[in-house]
Design a protein around this motif. Structure first.
Motif, PDB file in Angstrom:
ATOM      1  N   HIS A   1       0.860  -1.187   0.000  1.00  0.00           N
ATOM      2  CA  HIS A   1       0.000   0.000   0.000  1.00  0.00           C
ATOM      3  C   HIS A   1       0.899   1.241   0.000  1.00  0.00           C
ATOM      4  O   HIS A   1       1.991   1.223   0.573  1.00  0.00           O
ATOM      5  CB  HIS A   1      -0.895   0.058   1.235  1.00  0.00           C
ATOM      6  CG  HIS A   1      -1.827  -1.094   1.394  1.00  0.00           C
ATOM      7  ND1 HIS A   1      -1.397  -2.363   1.710  1.00  0.00           N
ATOM      8  CD2 HIS A   1      -3.176  -1.163   1.287  1.00  0.00           C
ATOM      9  CE1 HIS A   1      -2.440  -3.183   1.790  1.00  0.00           C
ATOM     10  NE2 HIS A   1      -3.533  -2.475   1.544  1.00  0.00           N
ATOM     11  N   GLN A   2       0.410   2.325  -0.596  1.00  0.00           N
ATOM     12  CA  GLN A   2       1.107   3.603  -0.558  1.00  0.00           C
ATOM     13  C   GLN A   2       0.091   4.736  -0.482  1.00  0.00           C
ATOM     14  O   GLN A   2      -1.034   4.619  -0.980  1.00  0.00           O
ATOM     15  CB  GLN A   2       1.960   3.823  -1.808  1.00  0.00           C
ATOM     16  CG  GLN A   2       3.148   2.907  -1.949  1.00  0.00           C
ATOM     17  CD  GLN A   2       4.090   3.369  -3.051  1.00  0.00           C
ATOM     18  OE1 GLN A   2       4.690   4.438  -2.963  1.00  0.00           O
ATOM     19  NE2 GLN A   2       4.219   2.563  -4.090  1.00  0.00           N
ATOM     20  N   ALA A   3       0.500   5.845   0.130  1.00  0.00           N
ATOM     21  CA  ALA A   3      -0.297   7.070   0.131  1.00  0.00           C
ATOM     22  C   ALA A   3       0.655   8.248   0.120  1.00  0.00           C
ATOM     23  O   ALA A   3       1.613   8.279   0.886  1.00  0.00           O
ATOM     24  CB  ALA A   3      -1.211   7.141   1.356  1.00  0.00           C
ATOM     25  N   GLN A   4       0.420   9.164  -0.776  1.00  0.00           N
ATOM     26  CA  GLN A   4       1.172  10.410  -0.755  1.00  0.00           C
ATOM     27  C   GLN A   4       0.194  11.557  -0.883  1.00  0.00           C
ATOM     28  O   GLN A   4      -0.893  11.419  -1.448  1.00  0.00           O
ATOM     29  CB  GLN A   4       2.213  10.478  -1.874  1.00  0.00           C
ATOM     30  CG  GLN A   4       1.671  10.774  -3.259  1.00  0.00           C
ATOM     31  CD  GLN A   4       2.767  10.932  -4.292  1.00  0.00           C
ATOM     32  OE1 GLN A   4       3.330   9.956  -4.756  1.00  0.00           O
ATOM     33  NE2 GLN A   4       3.054  12.171  -4.673  1.00  0.00           N
ATOM     34  N   GLY A   5       0.578  12.683  -0.326  1.00  0.00           N
ATOM     35  CA  GLY A   5      -0.314  13.829  -0.376  1.00  0.00           C
ATOM     36  C   GLY A   5       0.303  15.002   0.352  1.00  0.00           C
ATOM     37  O   GLY A   5       1.445  14.946   0.821  1.00  0.00           O
TER      38      GLY A   5
END
Length: 266
Positions: free
Chosen positions: A108-112
């Motif tokens: 999983h990945q999340a960038q923001g």
């Protein structure tokens, strides 16, 4: 697993940094202050701000790929702004990057954005936009979430607590929660631009209560190239159940005006 975190200072010590990164050969490398100029006209360009003229390595993504050729790179740009080659303006992207050894399973990945939003027409006034990146890495010992951010620079407040910094920490924590699953361990790191005991660290301690820089008695994370009195800026926070084999703040060699933070898991 071996993880390194560093504010790379725009690549100003390119030769020293590249040689050290190749030797360190981290499984995961979290880097802040990364400059990327697609089709750069020269290896070095100048950043001009507040009367300062700072040399910047024009394409640090290419430099990082050369230093760690067995890694995949995720670049998280925070802003697009001007650098200079003499009198010629050159548009650059600025943000943070994460390098993962190829073959490690990222599920999983999340960038923001932890502050502001992408500015395409210039870097803008301080405090400027900031990004964060979180990833979930599967391991036989149990999954671990690794996340880093580059905290706000605020010339007026210095490194003191501000409402913007508290909101930034909450958004960073939300990125982690977006990928974390029950039972996962957590590693949070980066140049948070705050002092020990700050509200930012208190907010993030709900996810990762052990802060290894201060726990280890390290006097700071800045080296001789940084001339201001505050010596703390960078932090490595881990969840209580994470098995830490070794942690160090690297003062020698100097590869930036920040010290690399190096973590090895058992």
């Amino acid at each position: 697993m071996h993880l390194t975190c560093l504010n790379a200072w725009g690549g100003r010590m390119h030769a020293e940094l590249s040689a050290w990164l190749a030797q360190d050969d981290a499984d995961i490398l979290c880097v802040q202050e990364v400059v990327h100029v697609p089709d750069a006209p020269a290896p070095w360009l100048d950043y001009r701000d507040d009367g300062r003229n700072l040399p910047q390595r024009a394409d640090m993504l290419a430099d990082l790929a050369k230093a760690l050729p067995t890694h995949d790179i995720t670049f998280c740009p925070a802003a697009r702004g001007p650098l200079w080659q003499g009198a010629t303006q050159v548009w650059s992207q600025w943000g943070l990057a994460t390098l993962i050894r190829r073959g490690l399973p990222v599920t999983h990945q999340a960038q923001g954005f932890v502050h502001g939003s992408f500015g395409a027409d210039g870097f803008g006034p301080h405090p400027r936009s900031r990004t964060g990146h979180a990833l979930r890495l599967w391991r036989p010992e149990g999954a671990v979430v690794v996340a880093h951010m580059h905290g706000l620079r605020d010339p007026e407040a210095g490194k003191a607590d501000t409402p913007e910094r508290a909101a930034q920490a909450a958004r960073f924590a939300a990125l982690v929660e977006a990928v974390r699953q029950p039972g996962d361990e957590v590693i949070l790191c980066g140049d948070f631009n705050v002092l020990p005991g700050s509200e930012t660290l208190q907010i993030l301690s709900r996810l990762a209560p052990r802060e290894l820089v201060t726990e280890g008695g390290h006097p700071g994370t800045r080296n001789s190239l940084y001339l201001k009195p505050e010596r703390h800026a960078d932090y490595m926070m881990v969840s209580a159940g994470l098995a830490v084999a070794q942690f160090d703040v690297i003062h020698d060699p100097e590869v930036s005006d920040h010290c690399p933070l190096v973590l090895t898991l058992a």
